[in-house]
Design a protein around this motif. Structure first.
Motif, short mmCIF file in Angstrom:
data_model
loop_
_atom_site.label_atom_id
_atom_site.label_comp_id
_atom_site.label_asym_id
_atom_site.label_seq_id
_atom_site.Cartn_x
_atom_site.Cartn_y
_atom_site.Cartn_z
N PRO A 1 3.29 2.82 7.35
CA PRO A 1 4.14 3.00 8.54
C PRO A 1 4.57 4.23 8.73
O PRO A 1 4.99 4.88 7.77
CB PRO A 1 5.36 1.88 8.07
CG PRO A 1 4.53 0.88 7.19
CD PRO A 1 3.81 1.80 6.31
N ALA A 2 4.74 4.78 9.73
CA ALA A 2 5.32 6.02 10.35
C ALA A 2 6.91 6.01 10.21
O ALA A 2 7.50 5.20 10.02
CB ALA A 2 5.10 6.40 11.78
N ILE B 1 3.74 -3.75 7.80
CA ILE B 1 2.58 -2.89 7.26
C ILE B 1 1.45 -2.94 8.01
O ILE B 1 0.91 -4.07 8.09
CB ILE B 1 2.49 -2.94 5.88
CG1 ILE B 1 4.04 -2.84 5.11
CG2 ILE B 1 1.56 -1.79 5.26
CD1 ILE B 1 3.92 -3.19 3.67
N PRO B 2 1.04 -2.08 8.77
CA PRO B 2 -0.36 -2.12 9.58
C PRO B 2 -1.34 -2.33 8.55
O PRO B 2 -1.52 -1.52 7.54
CB PRO B 2 -0.37 -0.67 10.05
CG PRO B 2 0.93 -0.25 10.05
CD PRO B 2 1.77 -0.68 8.85
N VAL B 3 -2.25 -3.06 8.66
CA VAL B 3 -3.34 -3.29 7.87
C VAL B 3 -4.83 -3.77 8.64
O VAL B 3 -4.53 -4.11 9.95
CB VAL B 3 -3.22 -4.79 6.84
CG1 VAL B 3 -1.94 -4.30 6.07
CG2 VAL B 3 -2.86 -5.93 7.60
N VAL B 4 -5.62 -3.67 8.10
CA VAL B 4 -7.04 -4.26 8.62
C VAL B 4 -7.63 -5.43 7.79
O VAL B 4 -7.47 -5.27 6.56
CB VAL B 4 -8.27 -3.23 8.64
CG1 VAL B 4 -9.31 -3.77 9.07
CG2 VAL B 4 -7.47 -2.07 9.72
N VAL B 5 -7.84 -6.40 8.36
CA VAL B 5 -7.99 -7.94 7.55
C VAL B 5 -9.69 -8.02 7.95
O VAL B 5 -10.24 -7.94 8.93
CB VAL B 5 -7.28 -9.05 7.99
CG1 VAL B 5 -5.73 -8.60 7.55
CG2 VAL B 5 -7.29 -9.22 9.52
N ALA B 6 -10.32 -8.82 7.05
CA ALA B 6 -11.54 -9.03 7.44
C ALA B 6 -11.64 -10.67 6.80
O ALA B 6 -10.98 -10.99 5.98
CB ALA B 6 -12.57 -8.34 6.48
N GLY C 1 0.23 -12.41 14.73
CA GLY C 1 1.07 -13.43 13.77
C GLY C 1 2.25 -12.77 12.87
O GLY C 1 2.97 -11.75 13.49
N SER C 2 2.21 -13.27 11.73
CA SER C 2 3.44 -12.80 10.90
C SER C 2 3.11 -11.22 10.43
O SER C 2 2.35 -10.82 10.02
CB SER C 2 3.41 -13.73 9.64
OG SER C 2 3.52 -15.06 9.98
N ALA C 3 4.40 -10.51 10.48
CA ALA C 3 4.30 -9.29 9.81
C ALA C 3 4.29 -9.31 8.38
O ALA C 3 4.79 -9.93 7.75
CB ALA C 3 5.76 -8.54 10.29
N ILE C 4 3.50 -8.22 7.94
CA ILE C 4 3.22 -8.28 6.61
C ILE C 4 4.16 -7.29 5.87
O ILE C 4 4.06 -5.99 6.28
CB ILE C 4 1.64 -8.03 6.25
CG1 ILE C 4 0.89 -9.19 6.67
CG2 ILE C 4 1.45 -7.76 4.77
CD1 ILE C 4 -0.83 -8.72 6.85
N HIS C 5 4.78 -7.79 4.73
CA HIS C 5 5.77 -6.64 4.20
C HIS C 5 5.35 -6.27 2.77
O HIS C 5 5.77 -5.47 2.09
CB HIS C 5 7.03 -7.38 4.09
CG HIS C 5 7.90 -7.51 5.40
ND1 HIS C 5 8.98 -8.64 5.44
CD2 HIS C 5 7.70 -7.15 6.39
CE1 HIS C 5 9.40 -8.50 6.92
NE2 HIS C 5 8.40 -7.67 7.49
N VAL D 1 10.02 2.20 3.09
CA VAL D 1 8.71 1.70 2.41
C VAL D 1 8.35 2.32 1.15
O VAL D 1 8.43 3.44 1.14
CB VAL D 1 7.50 2.18 3.78
CG1 VAL D 1 6.34 1.85 3.41
CG2 VAL D 1 7.90 1.88 5.17
N VAL D 2 8.21 1.54 0.45
CA VAL D 2 7.87 1.76 -1.13
C VAL D 2 6.46 1.37 -1.29
O VAL D 2 5.86 0.72 -1.16
CB VAL D 2 8.79 0.86 -1.85
CG1 VAL D 2 8.70 1.12 -3.45
CG2 VAL D 2 10.22 0.94 -1.43
N THR D 3 5.86 2.47 -2.36
CA THR D 3 4.64 2.39 -2.79
C THR D 3 4.72 2.28 -4.33
O THR D 3 5.42 2.99 -4.99
CB THR D 3 3.71 3.46 -2.28
OG1 THR D 3 4.02 4.77 -2.66
CG2 THR D 3 3.41 3.31 -0.69
N PHE D 4 3.99 1.65 -5.08
CA PHE D 4 3.61 1.62 -6.41
C PHE D 4 2.47 1.10 -6.87
O PHE D 4 1.70 0.40 -6.14
CB PHE D 4 4.78 0.81 -7.14
CG PHE D 4 4.72 -0.68 -6.99
CD1 PHE D 4 4.06 -1.53 -7.48
CD2 PHE D 4 5.27 -1.25 -5.68
CE1 PHE D 4 4.00 -3.04 -7.17
CE2 PHE D 4 5.40 -2.51 -5.39
CZ PHE D 4 4.55 -3.40 -6.13
#
Length: 284
Positions: A48-49, A58-63, A82-86, A206-209
């Protein structure tokens, strides 16, 4: 029948809609039951910006694969479906649904309780009906019936609440959590206005690990990080559940306190409901 007498039958509409909803659910004709349900897999995670809104998640691409045609679809979620993914990582599976023949209109569903059966809508109508009946009883019967109605409603609400079970399950899972370093890579910003027109600014880091298994995880932390507006670039320690990084915390002690508060709230709610029932019965 005059207007006031007709007003006494207000309950017919929500009760009728709830019955229709339950009937459609039993017949398998609700919108959710007629939809196609698939397991979607996240194949790309974008960050996210900084200073953008948290609402898209969180912007995602799903398959996912359409069972009818066998065709594989790769589509962007970007919080609009739909639901926002956190909590997101490549390989995470989520439930998705869409109208038959329209995979492009898919919606991510993170909480499927009541959704697949088509009973979430009727259940909400029943709760609204119960609240309305309590208000109606208070207006018609006075304080004794107001206490009985509100007490009964609080008792049922506390008895049906899953909060105690969920708090215990979360505590048990986090007891076996693993600690890894993390970093705040962006901070979302949302501006609200209260009833007096004053601005209320909400920030979510926005946290990354990276897990010990090597999975790169991006999470939108809605609470638990002090001074979130100044947290950009901050180094943290994240405790996550092995095999399910969606269950995590940045502060184990604070998470345990929140769990105890959730349990205490339900207990207080139950005691208040029982007190209302006893007081109402004594005043009759």
């Amino acid at each position: 029948m005059d207007f006031h007498e007709a007003l006494g039958f207000w309950w017919v509409v929500p009760a009728g809609l709830a019955l229709v909803g339950y009937a459609l659910s039993l017949l398998g004709l609700s919108r959710a039951q007629r939809a196609v349900w698939v397991r979607a897999r996240i194949v790309r995670v974008d960050q996210p910006a900084h200073w953008e809104s948290k609402h898209p998640g969180i912007p995602v691409v799903v398959a996912f694969q359409d069972p009818a045609s066998g065709r594989e679809f790769t589509l962007s979620n970007a919080g609009k479906h739909g639901s926002a993914i956190h909590e997101a990582w490549v390989g995470r599976e989520v439930e998705a649904r869409y109208p038959r023949g329209r995979p492009d209109r898919f919606r991510v569903v993170l909480d499927t309780d009541g959704e697949k059966s088509g009973r979430s809508g009727p259940n909400c109508l029943v709760w609204l009906l119960l609240v309305g009946l309590v208000v109606h009883a208070a207006v018609v019967g006075g304080w004794p019936w107001a206490l009985l109605g509100s007490g009964g409603l609080l008792t049922v609400l506390a008895a049906c609440s899953p909060d105690i079970r969920l708090a215990r399950e979360r505590a048990a899972r986090l007891a076996a959590s693993v600690a890894v370093p993390a970093r705040v890579v962006a901070v979302t910003r949302d501006v609200y206005r209260d009833g007096e027109g004053s601005e209320i600014i909400n920030h979510a880091p926005v946290v990354t690990f990276t897990t010990v298994e090597g999975t790169h995880v991006t999470v939108l932390s809605l609470d638990g990080i002090p001074q979130p507006s100044r947290s950009l670039g901050r180094e943290l320690t994240v405790h996550y559940v092995p095999g399910n990084p969606a269950v995590y915390t940045t502060d184990l002690a604070a998470d345990r306190r929140e769990g105890r508060k959730a349990v205490a709230f339900i207990v207080v709610l139950l005691l208040a409901g029982l007190a209302g029932l006893v007081s109402g019965a004594a005043l009759l």
